[in-house]
Design a protein around this motif. Structure first.
Motif, PDB file in Angstrom:
ATOM      1  N   ASP A   1      -2.645   1.629  -4.743  1.00 57.28           N
ATOM      2  CA  ASP A   1      -3.358   3.000  -4.273  1.00 57.28           C
ATOM      3  C   ASP A   1      -4.874   2.793  -4.591  1.00 57.28           C
ATOM      4  OD1 ASP A   1      -3.945   5.271  -2.793  1.00 57.28           O
ATOM      5  OD2 ASP A   1      -2.354   6.245  -3.776  1.00 57.28           O
TER       6      ASP A   1
ATOM      7  N   THR B   1       0.260   9.725  -5.686  1.00 67.98           N
ATOM      8  CA  THR B   1       1.157   8.892  -5.301  1.00 67.98           C
ATOM      9  C   THR B   1       2.208   8.913  -6.670  1.00 67.98           C
ATOM     10  OG1 THR B   1      -0.253   7.563  -4.267  1.00 67.98           O
ATOM     11  CG2 THR B   1       1.463   6.393  -4.929  1.00 67.98           C
TER      12      THR B   1
ATOM     13  N   ASN C   1       2.491   4.429   0.815  1.00 67.61           N
ATOM     14  CA  ASN C   1       2.697   5.327   1.992  1.00 67.61           C
ATOM     15  C   ASN C   1       4.073   6.186   1.913  1.00 67.61           C
ATOM     16  OD1 ASN C   1       4.711   3.665   3.189  1.00 67.61           O
ATOM     17  ND2 ASN C   1       3.145   2.709   4.043  1.00 67.61           N
ATOM     18  N   PRO C   2       4.655   7.055   2.564  1.00 66.48           N
ATOM     19  CA  PRO C   2       5.647   7.661   2.371  1.00 66.48           C
ATOM     20  C   PRO C   2       6.950   6.704   2.212  1.00 66.48           C
ATOM     21  CG  PRO C   2       4.596   8.882   3.773  1.00 66.48           C
ATOM     22  CD  PRO C   2       3.693   7.838   3.599  1.00 66.48           C
ATOM     23  N   GLU C   3       6.806   5.686   3.037  1.00 68.16           N
ATOM     24  CA  GLU C   3       8.020   4.761   2.960  1.00 68.16           C
ATOM     25  C   GLU C   3       7.820   3.695   1.747  1.00 68.16           C
ATOM     26  OE1 GLU C   3       8.661   1.381   6.318  1.00 68.16           O
ATOM     27  OE2 GLU C   3       7.751   3.303   7.288  1.00 68.16           O
ATOM     28  N   THR C   4       6.785   3.175   1.424  1.00 71.82           N
ATOM     29  CA  THR C   4       6.787   2.323   0.384  1.00 71.82           C
ATOM     30  C   THR C   4       6.826   3.145  -1.176  1.00 71.82           C
ATOM     31  OG1 THR C   4       4.345   2.421   0.322  1.00 71.82           O
ATOM     32  CG2 THR C   4       5.562   0.810   1.364  1.00 71.82           C
TER      33      THR C   4
ATOM     34  N   THR D   1       0.918  -1.274  -0.058  1.00 73.98           N
ATOM     35  CA  THR D   1      -0.109   0.114   0.152  1.00 73.98           C
ATOM     36  C   THR D   1       0.993   1.107   0.063  1.00 73.98           C
ATOM     37  OG1 THR D   1      -1.584  -1.324   1.218  1.00 73.98           O
ATOM     38  CG2 THR D   1      -1.807   0.858   1.203  1.00 73.98           C
TER      39      THR D   1
END
Ligand code: TXA
Ligand code: MG
Length: 349
Positions: free
Chosen positions: A177, A132, A16-19, A14
């Motif tokens: 996303d 994204t 998110n900033p990390e992925t 999913t």
């Protein structure tokens, strides 16, 4: 959704900033990443890395090298890639970020792999509206080539699951996303000639474009179903053809021919005497000494251009002989492009 560890290059994660940061690093490292846009999920690769771009064709099992759309995170990113004209500026102002792809002439020194242009002097560019996608593109810090993330011949994916189902075991890291809001590919408009022509109808309608430009815009026909690639390529999509005659499946060289080799060129003789090792450096290229089709695909257009007679250069050969390339895997696409290049010459004459 599976968790993604630091060295993971596959799986669905999913966004998110990390992925997103993880996906950007993968792209920078030459890996493929499937990512969401407002139109469909794209199968992305660093557009400046021919080897990475060749991986797209391999993963899609695309039977030919259709040119690819290059995605940017900011409008100004295209300044170093393509020649921008007035019509392009007006369309960018009105429709970017969004589902409109512009085809423009490549700039001299454009860092994008020639494989993205399939050897043509033009490049298709688009700035997606998806947040994204934008974050990913900015983080990757380079143009990203991305066709729809499906196997060739299948429908464009509008959910992460479509991507996983279509690409199966070959699926790369998938940045998930949710479903795409538009679900229909971008409109492709060719602005490289005098009159703008819509090559593929899509998210932005011909009326929207006509209205913005204050003129009626032609739509090129006919279109095929997959990737809406033109069914009769000669009609709408010009194909790359070297200026010098191309001879395929060569088992030896005629005097005056340059060699585009595949695998070992040790036993390539020249009719009447001599062998490939006697050729001047500018008259020989090897697509892949190890017979790696992926490497050959990445080198194809660059090496053809190298061997072709360019304006102002003094080449020592008058034709190009190409060694046989197996009709399997990426070899199908390579041979398709070579045959088209050779046939385009016949048609031109
Ligand atoms: O919405 C979209 O455009 C999606 C998302 C991922 O951005 N991408 C997409 O790419 O649909 P693809 O490769 O499936 O379709 C690209 C189309 C093809 O029909 C190709 O022939 C055309 O754009 N195209 C790309 N570069 C071109 C060029 N230089 N000249 C003519 N046609 C070009
Ligand atoms: Mg497609």
């Amino acid at each position: 959704m599976t968790a993604v560890t630091d060295n993971q290059t596959r799986g669905i994660a999913t966004a998110n900033p990390e992925t997103i940061a993880r996906a950007a690093t993968l792209l920078q490292n030459g890996e493929l990443v499937a990512f969401p846009t407002e139109t469909v999920y794209g199968l992305g690769a660093d557009a400046t890395n021919s080897h990475a771009v060749a991986g797209i064709f391999k993963t899609k099992q695309r039977p030919d090298f259709n040119p690819l759309i290059v995605h940017v995170g900011r409008k100004e990113d295209i300044a170093k890639l393509v020649e921008i004209n007035d019509v392009a500026l007006r369309l960018i102002e009105k429709f970017w970020p969004g589902p409109l792809t512009l085809i423009l002439p490549r700039l001299d020194g454009c860092p994008v792999s020639e494989l993205c242009s399939a050897g043509l002097p033009t490049l298709a560019i688009r700035m997606p509206a998806h947040k994204t996608a934008q974050t990913l593109l900015k983080k990757a810090g380079r143009p990203i080539a991305a066709p729809s993330a499906n196997r060739s011949g299948q429908l464009s994916p509008t959910t992460p699951k479509h991507v996983a189902d279509s690409l199966g075991a070959d699926a790369p890291f998938i940045l998930a996303d949710g479903p795409c809001t538009l679900g229909l590919e971008s409109t492709v408009i060719d602005l490289s000639a005098d009159t703008p022509v819509i090559l593929r109808p899509g998210g932005v309608t011909p009326d929207d474009i006509s209205h913005t430009l204050g003129q009626t815009i032609d739509i090129a026909t006919p279109h095929g179903s997959d990737d809406t690639a033109p069914r009769s390529p000669g009609l709408t999509l010009r194909h790359y053809a070297p200026r010098l005659p191309l001879r395929l499946n060569a088992v030896d060289l005629k005097p005056g021919e340059a060699l585009l080799a595949f695998g070992s060129d040790k036993f390539m003789g020249i009719q009447g005497g001599g062998s490939a090792k006697d050729l001047p450096e500018d008259s020989i290229r090897n697509l892949s000494p190890d017979q790696d089709l992926h490497e050959a695909a990445a080198n194809l257009f660059r090496m053809l251009h190298d061997l072709d007679a360019q304006d102002g250069t003094d080449v020592k050969h008058n034709a190009i002989a190409v060694m046989a390339i197996p009709e399997t895997g990426l070899g199908l696409a390579i041979n398709d492009r070579l045959r088209r290049a050779a046939t385009a010459q016949l048609n031109d004459n």
